[in-house]
Scaffold this motif. Structure first.
Motif, PDB file in Angstrom:
ATOM      1  N   THR A 182       2.652   4.708  -1.114  1.00  0.00           N
ATOM      2  CA  THR A 182       2.070   5.860  -1.789  1.00  0.00           C
ATOM      3  C   THR A 182       3.149   6.795  -2.321  1.00  0.00           C
TER       4      THR A 182
ATOM      5  N   SER B  68      -6.876   2.615   1.587  1.00  0.00           N
ATOM      6  CA  SER B  68      -7.526   3.902   1.846  1.00  0.00           C
ATOM      7  C   SER B  68      -8.943   3.681   2.360  1.00  0.00           C
TER       8      SER B  68
ATOM      9  N   ASN C 145       0.816  -1.208   0.000  1.00  0.00           N
ATOM     10  CA  ASN C 145       0.000   0.000   0.000  1.00  0.00           C
ATOM     11  C   ASN C 145       0.857   1.269   0.000  1.00  0.00           C
TER      12      ASN C 145
ATOM     13  N   PRO D 231      -0.522  -0.032  -4.434  1.00  0.00           N
ATOM     14  CA  PRO D 231      -0.025   1.331  -4.262  1.00  0.00           C
ATOM     15  C   PRO D 231      -0.923   2.383  -4.914  1.00  0.00           C
TER      16      PRO D 231
ATOM     17  N   SER E  35      -0.705   9.687  -2.545  1.00  0.00           N
ATOM     18  CA  SER E  35      -1.158  10.294  -1.291  1.00  0.00           C
ATOM     19  C   SER E  35      -1.817  11.629  -1.624  1.00  0.00           C
TER      20      SER E  35
ATOM     21  N   ASP F  20      -6.134   6.051  -5.242  1.00  0.00           N
ATOM     22  CA  ASP F  20      -5.804   5.913  -3.815  1.00  0.00           C
ATOM     23  C   ASP F  20      -5.215   4.535  -3.561  1.00  0.00           C
ATOM     24  N   PRO F  21      -4.391   4.397  -2.520  1.00  0.00           N
ATOM     25  CA  PRO F  21      -3.863   3.063  -2.191  1.00  0.00           C
ATOM     26  C   PRO F  21      -4.974   2.126  -1.749  1.00  0.00           C
TER      27      PRO F  21
END
Length: 271
Positions: A139, A217, A137, A187, A190, A213-214
């Protein structure tokens, strides 16, 4: 009033109108030339090698809800009619596709209203592969953008900034979408990074994953901040590993249905 005076008045009026029309035409040509000039500037560093950034997809392509993103129904059969036609049921956010402002903004622009000058743009590729190998995940952070700028120069106005996480290589494996226990994991950007890119004048962002978004999120912060600002995103890009960090030009074949929150797109880069 004499006929000669009337004729002379009409002649002057016609000459005046012709002058106005010439001026309008010149202004239009100047505007078109400016647009062409921007496209040429974006292509200035390109050598002519085309790279397809689009995944071919069918009903097995991973989606957020797990349901098929495209369904084929035979409409005309070749053996019976001598030609073939499929009826397609397509969900907008499937395969390599666009997220338009309307996707996360009730009054946002539809995909058909995306400025055409933003569909041909300088492409900046941020390499996140090392971070993504350590954290599913991971970013893109502001510091990653600053590192790119230090190495490659300023982010061009109107650029598309793409995250290369290496995730496209996972396509076909469940880990492209989630962990073994079913949690989303991939990934993304941010919010601090996309806020920064908005300040720098980027027009779009792209990812080689399912979402801007990852995966972990909980609030879709990038979707809710980037898209309502009139910008757009591209998800599920392919072949970013074949491109340099800077110098490529991206051509984004966005769909043009009205109103549309996005849709499958054919995306190509020229290096």
């Amino acid at each position: 009033m004499c006929h000669a005076c009337v004729i002379e008045g009409v002649r002057k009026s016609m000459l005046s109108r012709r002058g106005l029309l010439r001026g309008a035409a010149a202004a239009g040509l100047a505007s078109a030339a400016a647009g062409i000039g921007s496209a040429r500037a974006a292509l200035a560093q390109a050598k002519g090698t085309a790279v397809d950034l689009t995944h071919a997809y069918d009903g097995s392509f991973p989606t957020f809800d797990g349901n098929p993103g495209i369904v084929f129904e035979e409409s005309v059969n070749f053996d019976a009619s001598g030609y073939q036609i499929w009826k397609l049921t397509i969900y907008e956010h499937t395969g390599t596709h666009i997220d338009a402002p309307m996707h996360f903004s009730k009054d946002g622009a539809s995909v058909d209203a995306l400025p055409v000058e933003n569909l041909v743009a300088p492409l900046c590729v941020i390499d996140l592969t090392a971070k993504a190998a350590e954290d599913a995940n991971a970013t893109v952070l502001r510091e990653d953008i600053d590192a790119w700028i230090s190495a490659n120069g300023a982010i061009p106005a109107g650029a598309c900034v793409a995250m290369h996480s290496g995730w496209a290589a996972k396509l076909g494996d469940p880990s492209f979408r989630n962990t073994p226990d079913g949690a989303f994991a991939f990934p993304g950007f941010s919010k601090e990074a996309t806020d920064y890119l908005a300040e720098l004048g980027a027009a779009s962002i792209g990812v080689d994953t399912l979402s801007l978004d990852p995966g972990n999120s909980a609030d879709f912060a990038v979707h809710y901040s980037w898209l309502p600002g009139g910008r757009f995103g591209i998800e599920n890009l392919a072949n970013l590993d074949k491109l340099p960090a800077a110098g490529a030009t991206i051509f984004i074949g966005a769909p043009k249905h009205r109103p549309g929150t996005g849709g499958p797109a054919r995306v190509v880069a020229v290096v």
